[in-house]
Scaffold this motif. Structure first.
Motif, PDB file in Angstrom:
ATOM      1  N   ALA A 243       0.835  -1.202   0.000  1.00  0.00           N
ATOM      2  CA  ALA A 243       0.000   0.000   0.000  1.00  0.00           C
ATOM      3  C   ALA A 243       0.867   1.247   0.000  1.00  0.00           C
ATOM      4  O   ALA A 243       0.571   2.231  -0.695  1.00  0.00           O
ATOM      5  CB  ALA A 243      -0.925  -0.001   1.214  1.00  0.00           C
ATOM      6  N   PHE A 244       1.948   1.238   0.771  1.00  0.00           N
ATOM      7  CA  PHE A 244       2.855   2.387   0.838  1.00  0.00           C
ATOM      8  C   PHE A 244       3.426   2.723  -0.530  1.00  0.00           C
ATOM      9  O   PHE A 244       3.379   3.871  -0.976  1.00  0.00           O
ATOM     10  CB  PHE A 244       3.992   2.094   1.831  1.00  0.00           C
ATOM     11  N   GLU A 362      -8.085   5.000   2.541  1.00  0.00           N
ATOM     12  CA  GLU A 362      -8.799   3.735   2.394  1.00  0.00           C
ATOM     13  C   GLU A 362      -7.860   2.533   2.338  1.00  0.00           C
ATOM     14  O   GLU A 362      -8.292   1.399   2.548  1.00  0.00           O
ATOM     15  CB  GLU A 362      -9.659   3.768   1.124  1.00  0.00           C
ATOM     16  N   MET A 363      -6.590   2.775   2.092  1.00  0.00           N
ATOM     17  CA  MET A 363      -5.646   1.671   1.908  1.00  0.00           C
ATOM     18  C   MET A 363      -4.911   1.268   3.183  1.00  0.00           C
ATOM     19  O   MET A 363      -4.144   0.303   3.177  1.00  0.00           O
ATOM     20  CB  MET A 363      -4.629   2.054   0.814  1.00  0.00           C
ATOM     21  N   LEU A 422      -4.496  -1.119  -8.834  1.00  0.00           N
ATOM     22  CA  LEU A 422      -5.329  -0.838  -7.663  1.00  0.00           C
ATOM     23  C   LEU A 422      -6.533  -1.779  -7.598  1.00  0.00           C
ATOM     24  O   LEU A 422      -7.143  -2.072  -8.625  1.00  0.00           O
ATOM     25  CB  LEU A 422      -5.846   0.602  -7.708  1.00  0.00           C
ATOM     26  N   PRO A 423      -6.911  -2.207  -6.404  1.00  0.00           N
ATOM     27  CA  PRO A 423      -8.168  -2.950  -6.252  1.00  0.00           C
ATOM     28  C   PRO A 423      -9.329  -1.965  -6.300  1.00  0.00           C
ATOM     29  O   PRO A 423      -9.133  -0.756  -6.271  1.00  0.00           O
ATOM     30  CB  PRO A 423      -8.037  -3.572  -4.862  1.00  0.00           C
ATOM     31  N   ASP A 424     -10.556  -2.475  -6.381  1.00  0.00           N
ATOM     32  CA  ASP A 424     -11.741  -1.624  -6.315  1.00  0.00           C
ATOM     33  C   ASP A 424     -11.954  -1.267  -4.848  1.00  0.00           C
ATOM     34  O   ASP A 424     -12.395  -2.089  -4.051  1.00  0.00           O
ATOM     35  CB  ASP A 424     -12.964  -2.358  -6.864  1.00  0.00           C
ATOM     36  N   LEU A 425     -11.645  -0.016  -4.493  1.00  0.00           N
ATOM     37  CA  LEU A 425     -11.675   0.378  -3.090  1.00  0.00           C
ATOM     38  C   LEU A 425     -13.088   0.468  -2.524  1.00  0.00           C
ATOM     39  O   LEU A 425     -13.266   0.544  -1.309  1.00  0.00           O
ATOM     40  CB  LEU A 425     -10.935   1.706  -2.910  1.00  0.00           C
ATOM     41  N   LYS A 427     -14.938  -1.944  -2.550  1.00  0.00           N
ATOM     42  CA  LYS A 427     -15.146  -3.286  -1.998  1.00  0.00           C
ATOM     43  C   LYS A 427     -14.146  -3.644  -0.895  1.00  0.00           C
ATOM     44  O   LYS A 427     -14.447  -4.447  -0.015  1.00  0.00           O
ATOM     45  CB  LYS A 427     -15.041  -4.318  -3.126  1.00  0.00           C
ATOM     46  N   VAL A 428     -12.968  -3.049  -0.936  1.00  0.00           N
ATOM     47  CA  VAL A 428     -11.908  -3.483  -0.005  1.00  0.00           C
ATOM     48  C   VAL A 428     -11.398  -2.379   0.909  1.00  0.00           C
ATOM     49  O   VAL A 428     -10.407  -2.558   1.601  1.00  0.00           O
ATOM     50  CB  VAL A 428     -10.714  -4.083  -0.801  1.00  0.00           C
ATOM     51  N   SER A 429     -12.041  -1.230   0.936  1.00  0.00           N
ATOM     52  CA  SER A 429     -11.595  -0.122   1.769  1.00  0.00           C
ATOM     53  C   SER A 429     -11.611  -0.487   3.251  1.00  0.00           C
ATOM     54  O   SER A 429     -12.592  -1.025   3.758  1.00  0.00           O
ATOM     55  CB  SER A 429     -12.479   1.106   1.541  1.00  0.00           C
ATOM     56  N   TYR A 430     -10.529  -0.151   3.970  1.00  0.00           N
ATOM     57  CA  TYR A 430     -10.505  -0.342   5.415  1.00  0.00           C
ATOM     58  C   TYR A 430     -11.553   0.524   6.108  1.00  0.00           C
ATOM     59  O   TYR A 430     -12.029   0.189   7.184  1.00  0.00           O
ATOM     60  CB  TYR A 430      -9.120   0.035   5.963  1.00  0.00           C
ATOM     61  N   LEU A 431     -11.912   1.639   5.494  1.00  0.00           N
ATOM     62  CA  LEU A 431     -12.895   2.535   6.103  1.00  0.00           C
ATOM     63  C   LEU A 431     -14.284   1.924   6.157  1.00  0.00           C
ATOM     64  O   LEU A 431     -15.143   2.376   6.920  1.00  0.00           O
ATOM     65  CB  LEU A 431     -12.954   3.863   5.333  1.00  0.00           C
ATOM     66  N   ASN A 432     -14.550   0.906   5.344  1.00  0.00           N
ATOM     67  CA  ASN A 432     -15.898   0.302   5.295  1.00  0.00           C
ATOM     68  C   ASN A 432     -16.311  -0.288   6.635  1.00  0.00           C
ATOM     69  O   ASN A 432     -17.516  -0.419   6.923  1.00  0.00           O
ATOM     70  CB  ASN A 432     -15.929  -0.801   4.231  1.00  0.00           C
ATOM     71  N   ASP A 433     -15.345  -0.664   7.454  1.00  0.00           N
ATOM     72  CA  ASP A 433     -15.660  -1.330   8.715  1.00  0.00           C
ATOM     73  C   ASP A 433     -15.705  -0.375   9.903  1.00  0.00           C
ATOM     74  O   ASP A 433     -15.861  -0.811  11.034  1.00  0.00           O
ATOM     75  CB  ASP A 433     -14.597  -2.400   9.017  1.00  0.00           C
TER      76      ASP A 433
END
Length: 435
Positions: A243-244, A362-363, A422-425, A427-433
């Motif tokens: 991610a970095f 988000e990453m 990049l993934p589709d954020l 669907k995989v964003s850390y912020l979603n949780d």
């Protein structure tokens, strides 16, 4: 990263409090960037005071070098303030950074010139800019993290875009102050003492921003702040190395093209296109205003089409159109045509800037977010964004200015390649949780 959660239903009170938090953080962000950018827009008037020379390009090259040197402190600021934000809270980090910016602006406002203290003058100028670079290096990561965490889910692109609304607003305010001074003072007065006024304004407003930030609610959870690995480089490079470097990759092209068409463009219009300094400032004032207004629109667009799609369009269009636009601006004679060309470039850049802080936040998970966002951004920004003016003026001074156009285009191409991975954020964003 987990699958996306359903969009939460916010109460009227929570919605209002989150919007007020965005406004509060944004106001401090505006002041920080005004203080930092006012240097770039007054350089035409104080370059001679610190770097005596018969060649105006050499003078500007020296001031651009000091501007670039301020960027070299950004990685240190990104690391230091990222650690503070992940260990002590976002609010604490943002208050410290704005106080540091205040000190740097005040120092420049009262600084003696070369004629008074000789070589010590440019040395002191460099020290003040390094201090400001440390501050603004921490500002981006902490404010991006804070605004991403309080933004309403489903509208994150729209609300998070206000980081760049105020970042650009800081530039716009810096240009506007210069334009007003140009109307009130003669060119000789501006070169003699008038250039100091914007730095005084910056120092005063930074104090106001400090008190505004004191009223913000903390977004970091105590459990995350207390974690042993929070804000550590070990955690970042052991578990979030990909991610970095991903953020570093697209920040390189994004920062370079951003500074090319914002802070450097005023000098480009004067020094390359031969436009009158006052006219160039007027063109940039209106262009930055339109650019600022674009951010929520492009942020909302990302909520619909996805962050990755926006970034892909940015990389592709930047790679294709940067060279033609800069070439056309070089020969432009009409300020209206210059304005249209700059706005076209800024629309391309908006695909990146409107979601810049959000896509980075988000990453990374919360315990390492401020450090991950701040450090990766600061490294890419310092190397590529901060050196934009210096590289452009250096290539111009040796008669190969067109190479700069190629350089910016290639770096946008690099951003495109990185964004393809990049993934589709959504669907995989850390912020979603975290809602």
């Amino acid at each position: 990263m987990n699958a996306p959660a359903s969009t939460p239903q916010y109460s009227a009170h929570e919605r209002r409090s989150r919007i007020l938090a965005i406004v509060g953080a944004s106001s401090g962000n505006l002041v920080e960037w005004f203080d930092f950018y006012v240097y770039a827009f007054t350089a035409l008037y104080f370059a001679h005071a610190f770097f005596p020379s018969d060649n105006p390009t050499v003078q500007l090259l020296n001031t651009a070098g000091v501007f670039a040197a301020g960027f070299l402190m950004r990685p240190i600021g990104g690391w230091m303030f990222g650690r503070i934000a992940d260990k002590k809270g976002r609010k604490t980090a943002m208050m410290i950074s704005v106080l540091m910016m205040c000190g740097g602006s005040l120092a420049i406002a009262v600084m003696p010139t070369y004629a008074t203290i000789g070589v010590a003058a440019p040395v002191l100028l460099l020290i003040a800019r390094l201090f400001q670079g440390l501050s603004v290096g921490g500002e981006y990561g902490t404010s991006a993290t804070y605004m991403s965490e309080v933004a309403l889910k489903g509208q994150r692109g729209f609300f998070a875009s206000f980081q760049y609304v105020t970042l650009i607003g800081g530039q716009l305010l810096a240009v506007l102050v210069v334009v007003i001074l140009q109307q009130l003072l003669s060119s000789d007065e501006l070169k003699d003492w008038g250039w100091r006024i914007p730095f005084v304004v910056g120092a005063i407003t930074a104090v106001i921003a400090f008190y505004l930030r004191r009223s913000l609610n903390e977004t970091a959870k105590e459990a995350n702040l207390q974690r042993k690995e929070s804000g550590t480089l070990t955690e970042l490079f052991t578990h979030h190395k990909r991610a970095f470097f991903t953020v570093l990759g697209f920040t390189a092209g994004g920062s370079l093209i951003f500074y090319t068409f914002t802070t450097y463009m005023q000098k480009y219009l004067v020094n390359t296109a031969g436009m009158d300094a006052k006219l160039a400032s007027g063109v940039m004032t209106f262009a930055l205003f339109v650019y600022m207004c674009m951010q929520p629109l492009f942020g909302s667009l990302s909520d619909r089409i996805g962050r990755k799609t926006s970034m892909l369009w940015f990389g592709a269009l930047g790679m294709i159109f940067t060279w033609p636009i800069l070439s056309a601006l070089k020969a432009v004679s009409s300020p209206y045509l210059a304005f249209v060309l700059i706005i076209a470039a800024m629309a391309i850049v908006s695909l990146y800037t409107s979601i810049s802080g959000l896509i980075k936040a988000e990453m990374f998970p919360p315990q390492i977010r401020a450090l991950g966002v701040g450090l990766s951004y600061a490294v890419g920004n310092a190397i590529f964004g901060g050196s934009a003016e210096y590289v452009a003026l250096g290539l111009k001074s040796v008669g190969v200015e067109e190479y700069f156009y190629i350089y910016v285009s290639v770096m946008c191409g690099v951003a495109l390649i990185v964004c393809l991975l990049l993934p589709d954020l959504r669907k995989v964003s850390y912020l979603n949780d975290e809602d």
